[in-house]
Design a protein around this motif. Structure first.
Motif, PDB file in Angstrom:
ATOM      1  N   LYS A   1       0.863  -1.252  -0.169  1.00 57.60           N
ATOM      2  CA  LYS A   1       0.094  -0.133   0.109  1.00 57.60           C
ATOM      3  C   LYS A   1       0.877   1.160  -0.021  1.00 57.60           C
ATOM      4  O   LYS A   1       1.876   1.396   0.634  1.00 57.60           O
ATOM      5  CB  LYS A   1      -0.919   0.019   1.100  1.00 57.60           C
TER       6      LYS A   1
ATOM      7  N   SER B   1      -4.266   1.340  -2.852  1.00 61.16           N
ATOM      8  CA  SER B   1      -3.837  -0.113  -2.279  1.00 61.16           C
ATOM      9  C   SER B   1      -3.468  -0.785  -3.418  1.00 61.16           C
ATOM     10  O   SER B   1      -3.495  -0.589  -4.802  1.00 61.16           O
ATOM     11  CB  SER B   1      -5.071  -0.955  -1.952  1.00 61.16           C
ATOM     12  N   GLN B   2      -2.562  -2.037  -3.422  1.00 59.87           N
ATOM     13  CA  GLN B   2      -2.060  -2.767  -4.499  1.00 59.87           C
ATOM     14  C   GLN B   2      -1.406  -1.980  -5.630  1.00 59.87           C
ATOM     15  O   GLN B   2      -1.502  -1.983  -6.608  1.00 59.87           O
ATOM     16  CB  GLN B   2      -3.178  -3.593  -5.215  1.00 59.87           C
TER      17      GLN B   2
ATOM     18  N   GLU C   1     -12.678   3.646  -5.399  1.00 61.65           N
ATOM     19  CA  GLU C   1     -12.539   1.843  -5.038  1.00 61.65           C
ATOM     20  C   GLU C   1     -11.101   1.682  -4.656  1.00 61.65           C
ATOM     21  O   GLU C   1     -10.968   0.872  -3.728  1.00 61.65           O
ATOM     22  CB  GLU C   1     -13.083   1.142  -6.245  1.00 61.65           C
ATOM     23  N   ARG C   2     -10.117   2.221  -5.210  1.00 65.94           N
ATOM     24  CA  ARG C   2      -8.818   2.029  -5.155  1.00 65.94           C
ATOM     25  C   ARG C   2      -8.100   3.047  -4.050  1.00 65.94           C
ATOM     26  O   ARG C   2      -7.110   2.588  -3.385  1.00 65.94           O
ATOM     27  CB  ARG C   2      -8.178   1.715  -6.563  1.00 65.94           C
TER      28      ARG C   2
END
Length: 380
Positions: free
Chosen positions: A241, A286-287, A270-271
């Motif tokens: 992250k 994230s990710q 969303e991210r």
């Protein structure tokens, strides 16, 4: 044979250790430095890092070479090891643009040039009259005009009726009658106050009025607003992250926008998650993937300042392969295995050679011949 084998073993070992240190990296060139400059006032600097010995440095602006400006001394260039830097002590309008140190490099650094006209003080409706100590409760007074000292000087206007006598105009600073100093100068008609230095003693509350029955104009002068990121470079392991906190000056109506992978974010998705508390804005993604590599920008508009002062800071995001720490370990293991194999082969051949040499020394052809004369004497 022993000497030749030792030479071969030493050569192989040297190659293995050399391969361990010569790690090929696929990182591209990145840039750090100024993204904003004031025309004719401030200096600027851009650094190009991560250069390879084979790279040919040629600085360009908007795709055009600036070699003539460098040769003329308008822009200075310094090259050290894997880094090249350009700077200018006085900003010109033509300096604005997209800079690259290598023509075909993927990334670039944008420089925006602001002029005094960008910060021209707008005509603003006069606030209602006030009385008493103006230093109390003004942070909540939305009619108060806030001026950020962002340039080499600041001009405060006194919006009075045209033709108002100079002697009727009164200025105060922090509840005291304002007197001219080396850094506080009135215009000829006293309708403007020029603040030439951003000293701490020049900060605070100012009022301007033109006698009884006239509205009192309230102004507040604050230092250059703060926009701060932790570091110009940020490293994140692939799949983990990203979390960045952009600190801003409170009570100036800071509106924070985040620019990530050429997309502007003002709210969570969303991210992406964005949280703010008035003093800072936190940007979380994230990710993280390899494609996310590049500049992350915190762009802030201070909405309560008279000119909606805008400032931005950047950090360069580097994405590290999640197996990056594994490769050196595997390389060391491979070196140990190969080294052990070389030693075993060498020792086996050496033992075999010694055994053959020992058998040759003990063959019947080389056994000593008995002395027949001594044998005859013994029989007598």
């Amino acid at each position: 044979m022993d000497i030749e084998m030792k030479r071969q073993a030493g050569f192989l070992l040297a190659l293995l250790f050399l391969a361990n240190f010569l790690t090929i990296q696929a990182d591209s060139i990145d840039y750090v430095g100024s993204s904003n400059a004031l025309l004719g006032v401030t200096s600027w600097e851009i650094r190009c890092r991560g250069l390879k010995p084979s790279d040919k440095v040629e600085w360009t602006r908007n795709g055009e070479s600036i070699s003539q400006e460098i040769a003329a001394g308008e822009i200075m260039q310094y090259d050290v090891d894997a880094e090249s830097m350009i700077n200018a002590t006085s900003t010109q309008l033509k300096h604005q643009g997209e800079y690259r140190c290598i023509k075909n490099s993927k990334y670039s650094q944008d420089l925006k040039v602001h002029s005094d006209s960008d910060t021209e003080i707008p005509k603003t409706p006069l606030p209602p009259p006030v009385s008493g100590d103006i230093s109390k409760g003004l942070s909540a007074n939305q009619s108060e005009l806030i001026y950020a000292f962002t340039e080499k000087y600041l001009v405060l206007p006194c919006n009075v009726a045209s033709g108002t006598p100079r002697d009727n105009i009164t200025w105060t600073h922090n509840n005291a009658t304002l007197k001219e100093t080396e850094t506080l100068k009135f215009s000829a008609d006293k309708t403007k106050l020029n603040i030439t230095k951003g000293y701490e003693e020049n900060m605070g509350h100012y009022t301007c009025s033109a006698g009884s029955g006239m509205s009192t104009q309230i102004m507040k002068v604050v230092p250059h607003p703060i926009v701060k990121l932790p570091s110009p470079d940020t490293n994140v392991v692939e799949g983990e992250k990203l979390r960045l906190t952009c600190e801003v000056t409170p009570e100036l109506g800071a509106e924070v926008n985040w620019i990530f992978v050429n997309t502007t974010y003002t709210k969570s998705t969303e991210r992406v998650n964005i949280t703010s508390d008035g003093k800072s804005s936190t940007f979380t993604v994230s990710q993280i993937q390899q494609d996310d590599r590049g500049n992350v920008t915190c762009s802030v508009v201070f909405a309560r300042t008279s000119n909606n002062f805008t400032f931005e800071m950047k950090t360069f995001l580097r994405v590290t392969n999640k197996f990056a720490a594994l490769w050196p370990f595997l390389g060391i293991c491979a070196e140990v295995i190969v080294l052990c194999a070389i030693i075993l082969v060498y020792e086996k051949k050496r033992n075999k050679a010694e055994l053959e040499e020992s058998d040759t020394d003990q063959s019947p052809d080389t056994k000593p011949t008995p002395n027949k004369g001594s044998e005859v004497r013994q029989r007598k």
